[in-house]
Each structure stands twice: as C-alpha cells, then as structure tokens.
Design a protein around this motif. Structure first.
Motif, PDB file in Angstrom:
ATOM      1  N   GLY A  43       0.785  -1.230   0.000  1.00 29.86           N
ATOM      2  CA  GLY A  43       0.000   0.000   0.000  1.00 29.86           C
ATOM      3  C   GLY A  43       0.812   1.271   0.000  1.00 29.86           C
ATOM      4  O   GLY A  43       0.242   2.375   0.006  1.00 29.86           O
ATOM      5  N   ASN A  44       2.145   1.172  -0.041  1.00 25.52           N
ATOM      6  CA  ASN A  44       2.968   2.386   0.004  1.00 25.52           C
ATOM      7  C   ASN A  44       2.730   3.301  -1.187  1.00 25.52           C
ATOM      8  O   ASN A  44       2.862   4.527  -1.073  1.00 25.52           O
ATOM      9  N   CYS A  45       2.414   2.737  -2.339  1.00 27.02           N
ATOM     10  CA  CYS A  45       2.294   3.556  -3.551  1.00 27.02           C
ATOM     11  C   CYS A  45       0.905   4.146  -3.740  1.00 27.02           C
ATOM     12  O   CYS A  45       0.620   4.748  -4.781  1.00 27.02           O
ATOM     13  N   ALA A  46       0.024   3.998  -2.777  1.00 29.60           N
ATOM     14  CA  ALA A  46      -1.345   4.497  -2.921  1.00 29.60           C
ATOM     15  C   ALA A  46      -1.375   6.004  -3.151  1.00 29.60           C
ATOM     16  O   ALA A  46      -0.686   6.766  -2.477  1.00 29.60           O
ATOM     17  N   GLY A  47      -2.162   6.425  -4.116  1.00 32.00           N
ATOM     18  CA  GLY A  47      -2.316   7.844  -4.412  1.00 32.00           C
ATOM     19  C   GLY A  47      -3.609   8.062  -5.181  1.00 32.00           C
ATOM     20  O   GLY A  47      -4.282   7.104  -5.593  1.00 32.00           O
ATOM     21  N   LEU A 290       0.595   6.705  19.759  1.00 36.36           N
ATOM     22  CA  LEU A 290       1.567   6.889  18.673  1.00 36.36           C
ATOM     23  C   LEU A 290       1.326   8.188  17.905  1.00 36.36           C
ATOM     24  O   LEU A 290       1.870   8.379  16.824  1.00 36.36           O
ATOM     25  N   SER A 291       0.552   9.090  18.455  1.00 37.67           N
ATOM     26  CA  SER A 291       0.153  10.279  17.710  1.00 37.67           C
ATOM     27  C   SER A 291       1.340  11.149  17.297  1.00 37.67           C
ATOM     28  O   SER A 291       1.276  11.833  16.281  1.00 37.67           O
ATOM     29  N   GLY A 292       2.420  11.118  18.063  1.00 35.02           N
ATOM     30  CA  GLY A 292       3.579  11.945  17.717  1.00 35.02           C
ATOM     31  C   GLY A 292       4.752  11.153  17.212  1.00 35.02           C
ATOM     32  O   GLY A 292       5.895  11.623  17.237  1.00 35.02           O
ATOM     33  N   HIS A 293       4.500   9.922  16.725  1.00 34.44           N
ATOM     34  CA  HIS A 293       5.568   9.002  16.361  1.00 34.44           C
ATOM     35  C   HIS A 293       5.667   8.771  14.852  1.00 34.44           C
ATOM     36  O   HIS A 293       4.808   9.168  14.080  1.00 34.44           O
ATOM     37  N   GLU A 294       6.735   8.062  14.480  1.00 35.59           N
ATOM     38  CA  GLU A 294       6.955   7.524  13.143  1.00 35.59           C
ATOM     39  C   GLU A 294       7.086   6.013  13.320  1.00 35.59           C
ATOM     40  O   GLU A 294       7.698   5.547  14.279  1.00 35.59           O
ATOM     41  N   LEU A 295       6.500   5.212  12.409  1.00 34.53           N
ATOM     42  CA  LEU A 295       6.573   3.764  12.565  1.00 34.53           C
ATOM     43  C   LEU A 295       7.023   3.117  11.263  1.00 34.53           C
ATOM     44  O   LEU A 295       6.494   3.414  10.183  1.00 34.53           O
ATOM     45  N   ALA A 310      -3.592  -1.659  14.027  1.00 36.79           N
ATOM     46  CA  ALA A 310      -3.385  -1.286  15.431  1.00 36.79           C
ATOM     47  C   ALA A 310      -2.856   0.134  15.542  1.00 36.79           C
ATOM     48  O   ALA A 310      -3.335   0.940  16.350  1.00 36.79           O
ATOM     49  N   ALA A 311      -1.850   0.462  14.727  1.00 35.68           N
ATOM     50  CA  ALA A 311      -1.177   1.754  14.851  1.00 35.68           C
ATOM     51  C   ALA A 311      -2.069   2.913  14.430  1.00 35.68           C
ATOM     52  O   ALA A 311      -2.168   3.930  15.132  1.00 35.68           O
ATOM     53  N   VAL A 312      -2.721   2.779  13.280  1.00 32.39           N
ATOM     54  CA  VAL A 312      -3.478   3.895  12.696  1.00 32.39           C
ATOM     55  C   VAL A 312      -4.879   3.984  13.277  1.00 32.39           C
ATOM     56  O   VAL A 312      -5.366   5.079  13.614  1.00 32.39           O
ATOM     57  N   GLN A 313      -5.539   2.843  13.417  1.00 37.48           N
ATOM     58  CA  GLN A 313      -6.936   2.877  13.842  1.00 37.48           C
ATOM     59  C   GLN A 313      -7.101   2.951  15.356  1.00 37.48           C
ATOM     60  O   GLN A 313      -8.074   3.525  15.850  1.00 37.48           O
ATOM     61  N   ALA A 314      -6.155   2.386  16.107  1.00 38.72           N
ATOM     62  CA  ALA A 314      -6.337   2.319  17.558  1.00 38.72           C
ATOM     63  C   ALA A 314      -5.377   3.188  18.358  1.00 38.72           C
ATOM     64  O   ALA A 314      -5.725   3.644  19.453  1.00 38.72           O
ATOM     65  N   ALA A 320       0.130   8.765   7.243  1.00 41.77           N
ATOM     66  CA  ALA A 320       1.296   9.118   6.438  1.00 41.77           C
ATOM     67  C   ALA A 320       2.609   8.771   7.130  1.00 41.77           C
ATOM     68  O   ALA A 320       3.659   8.752   6.484  1.00 41.77           O
ATOM     69  N   ARG A 321       2.560   8.490   8.446  1.00 40.93           N
ATOM     70  CA  ARG A 321       3.791   8.162   9.169  1.00 40.93           C
ATOM     71  C   ARG A 321       3.952   6.660   9.385  1.00 40.93           C
ATOM     72  O   ARG A 321       4.795   6.233  10.163  1.00 40.93           O
ATOM     73  N   PHE A 322       3.122   5.879   8.697  1.00 35.99           N
ATOM     74  CA  PHE A 322       3.283   4.425   8.724  1.00 35.99           C
ATOM     75  C   PHE A 322       4.031   4.017   7.463  1.00 35.99           C
ATOM     76  O   PHE A 322       3.549   4.198   6.350  1.00 35.99           O
ATOM     77  N   HIS A 323       5.226   3.470   7.634  1.00 37.88           N
ATOM     78  CA  HIS A 323       6.072   3.078   6.501  1.00 37.88           C
ATOM     79  C   HIS A 323       6.221   1.565   6.522  1.00 37.88           C
ATOM     80  O   HIS A 323       6.680   0.993   7.521  1.00 37.88           O
TER      81      HIS A 323
END
Length: 338
Positions: A43-47, A290-295, A310-314, A320-323
């Motif tokens: 999903g990294n290339c989603a646009g 994780l609101s102020g983090h990079e993952l 888990a990271a984005v929804q919960a 944009a900070r999920f890599h």
C-alpha cells in the motif's frame, strides 16, 4: 500508444504505456513515488487520480490501506492521459541503479531457518543505497527475488542479506549450499522505505523474522551518525531462537542507554522478559499513544496489515507516518531497467 501523466501542482510529467504500471513508468522517467513490494500488497504507492481513468494490471487496484479516492499505482495502467496526486514524490537519477556480479564472502547460519549471507562486490566497486532499501537478485531462469540490505550504506563494498529458508524456494533453498566464491547477479537500489533525514519524532520499528534486516541497516546508520531520538524496536518471532542477532541489539543499547527500548515478542513460547503474543499486541501494550511518532514495519503481509490497523486505527498514528516494507515470497514484479 503512450499516455501522458502529470503530477498535480507541479511541472513533473512522464509517458506511460497502456500495459505499463504508473509506478514503473514514473521510476523509469526518474520520478520516484513511494513504493516497496510492487505487488499490490504493502500500500505504500497508494495515491489519487485527480483526472483520467486507470485499469487494473491483473489484480486489484485497491487494498485496505487505500483511502476512498486512492489506487495502487503499482497495479494500474492509464486508459488515457492522467493527472495524479501521489502521497509524495521526488526526482531521482535513473542511472543510479547498478548491476553487479557479487561473490559469496561468508555464509553463516544465524538461526535454524535463517542464513546471513555476505556478498563481496568486485574490487574497486561500491554500491550506493540508502538504509532500508533492497536489491533484486537474478536467478538462472531469468526470474528475480528481492532482499533488503542489512548492512548500513557506508559498508558499501559488501552486501549483507538475511535469507529465511523457504521450502522449495527458488533461491532460499540453495542458500545453505552456497560457498565462498560463488557468483550472484544483483541490481540495486530499489525501495523508498527509508528514514527521513531531518525527522526528530520518536521512532518505532516493528519487525517479524527477517524483517529485521532493513531495520538493522537503518539503526546502524542512525548509530553511525549519532542520531538522537527515542527508539523502540519490537521484534517478533515464534520462538526465542528467531531473535537471531542479539549482539546487534546489545550494541544499540550501549549506544543509546536511555533512548533505545527493545521488546521481544514471542508468539509460540514463554520466555522471561519477553512479551507473550504477536507484534501487534506488543505494540498496543508498549506504545499506547503513537500520535507523535513515526513507525517502520517490516514483515509478512498479514503482520504488516495487523500492525497498520493497530497503529493507525487504535493508537493514533497518522497514516502518512506508517512506513511498510512487505516481504512477499516469489518473483519480483515490475523490474525497471537502469
């Protein structure tokens, strides 16, 4: 007949054939969009497609990571001229990707089912890549396989790969028999899951099995440049023997005595000091906000998806900070010649 693709809000444009993916055409033109697996999984290339229409290339053009207005640029081709809105983009030099005939220098068994394979480049040649990128390895039948570099970029006369032994694997099944001096054809670099140079947010790595390889490259690079930011590494395996490079972890703990946290997540056995369960559960337990983090997440498609949810929804991580670097078995898709 080629179609013209422009990037919204810029003067960047490139041509794309009707059977060529938007991502491949962009890379061939020296325009790098975010990407990793090139198989419609990560999903990294989603646009977004702001104007025009696209068609699928033999698979779904959307997955769970896509917003309602997004498609996977690795899985779609234009049906006419397009105006696209990628999550990010930048210009690169297409000639920077190089092919090498490397030779096996060292082949060590790090775990019952994992080999650490060190390749030496020809004398006087150096590989240029960023920590977190991967190479494509050419097999005799013409197919390719992808492996992340586990060494940091300054160790550029060698390439270190972590290879899990997959039963019947076209390359991994051969790895135990590789001996010093055996030749292997490689091409690199590929991938855009790399560290933002100027970011200072706390960073979390969630890896499964040999997904540790790109994380090790990034962490060793951070250590070399004495980057100071809070770091959490969650490494998941079924059993303790799957955490196969503990000396590297000990080195980072010495480098960052206050700023580095390691969480060992074991889903198949109990061990004192380890989290009992999967990495997504370990993330929820150890990183509740994780609101102020990079993952950065590296591993199998199912693991990456569960960590993303888990990271984005919960846990409040901005999408944009999920890599993600998704490890997918089988031939590499859509190689772009240099």
């Amino acid at each position: 007949m080629n179609h013209r693709i422009t990037i919204e809000g810029s003067d960047a444009a490139f041509d794309c054939g009707p059977a060529q993916s938007v991502l491949d055409a962009a890379l061939r033109a020296g325009i790098e969009l975010p990407y990793s697996c090139r198989k419609g999984v990560c999903g990294n290339c989603a646009g977004a497609v702001a104007e025009g229409e696209v068609a699928g290339l033999g698979g779904p053009i959307r997955n769970e990571s896509c917003a309602p207005d997004q498609v996977l640029f690795c899985m779609c081709a234009p049906r006419g001229d397009l105006r696209i809105r990628p999550a990010a983009w930048h210009r690169v030099d297409p000639s920077a990707r190089k092919r090498f005939t490397a030779k096996v220098f060292r082949n060590q068994l790090a775990a019952p089912d994992v080999s650490v394979l060190q390749l030496r480049l020809p004398a006087g040649q150096r590989a240029r890549f960023q920590a977190g990128q991967y190479l494509q390895l050419a097999l005799p039948d013409g197919s390719t396989r992808c492996y992340s570099m586990a060494n940091p970029p300054h160790e550029n006369d060698t390439l270190t790969l972590h290879v899990r032994h997959v039963p019947g694997g076209a390359f991994s099944a051969r790895v135990p028999g590789l001996a010093p001096g055996d030749a292997i054809e490689v091409e690199l670099p590929f991938g855009a899951v790399t560290l933002e140079a100027d970011a200072r947010r706390p960073i979390v790595f969630v890896v499964g099995g040999t997904g540790f390889a790109p994380a090790r490259s990034i962490l060793d690079d951070m250590a070399r440049w004495r980057v100071e930011r809070p770091i959490t590494l969650i490494w998941g395996a079924r059993r303790a023997e799957g955490i196969y490079l503990r000396p590297a972890i000990a080195k980072w703990q010495r480098q960052w005595p206050q700023g580095f946290r390691f969480v060992e997540a074991l889903s198949g056995e109990a061990r004192e000091g380890a989290f009992a369960g999967r990495v997504d559960a370990a993330l929820r337990a150890h990183c509740p906000d994780l609101s102020g983090h990079e993952l950065y997440c590296c591993g199998s498609p199912g693991m990456v998806q569960s960590v993303r949810e888990a990271a984005v929804q919960a846990l409040g991580l901005p999408a944009a900070r999920f890599h993600a670097d998704v490890f997918v078995n089988g031939p590499a898709a859509g190689a772009v010649p240099a």
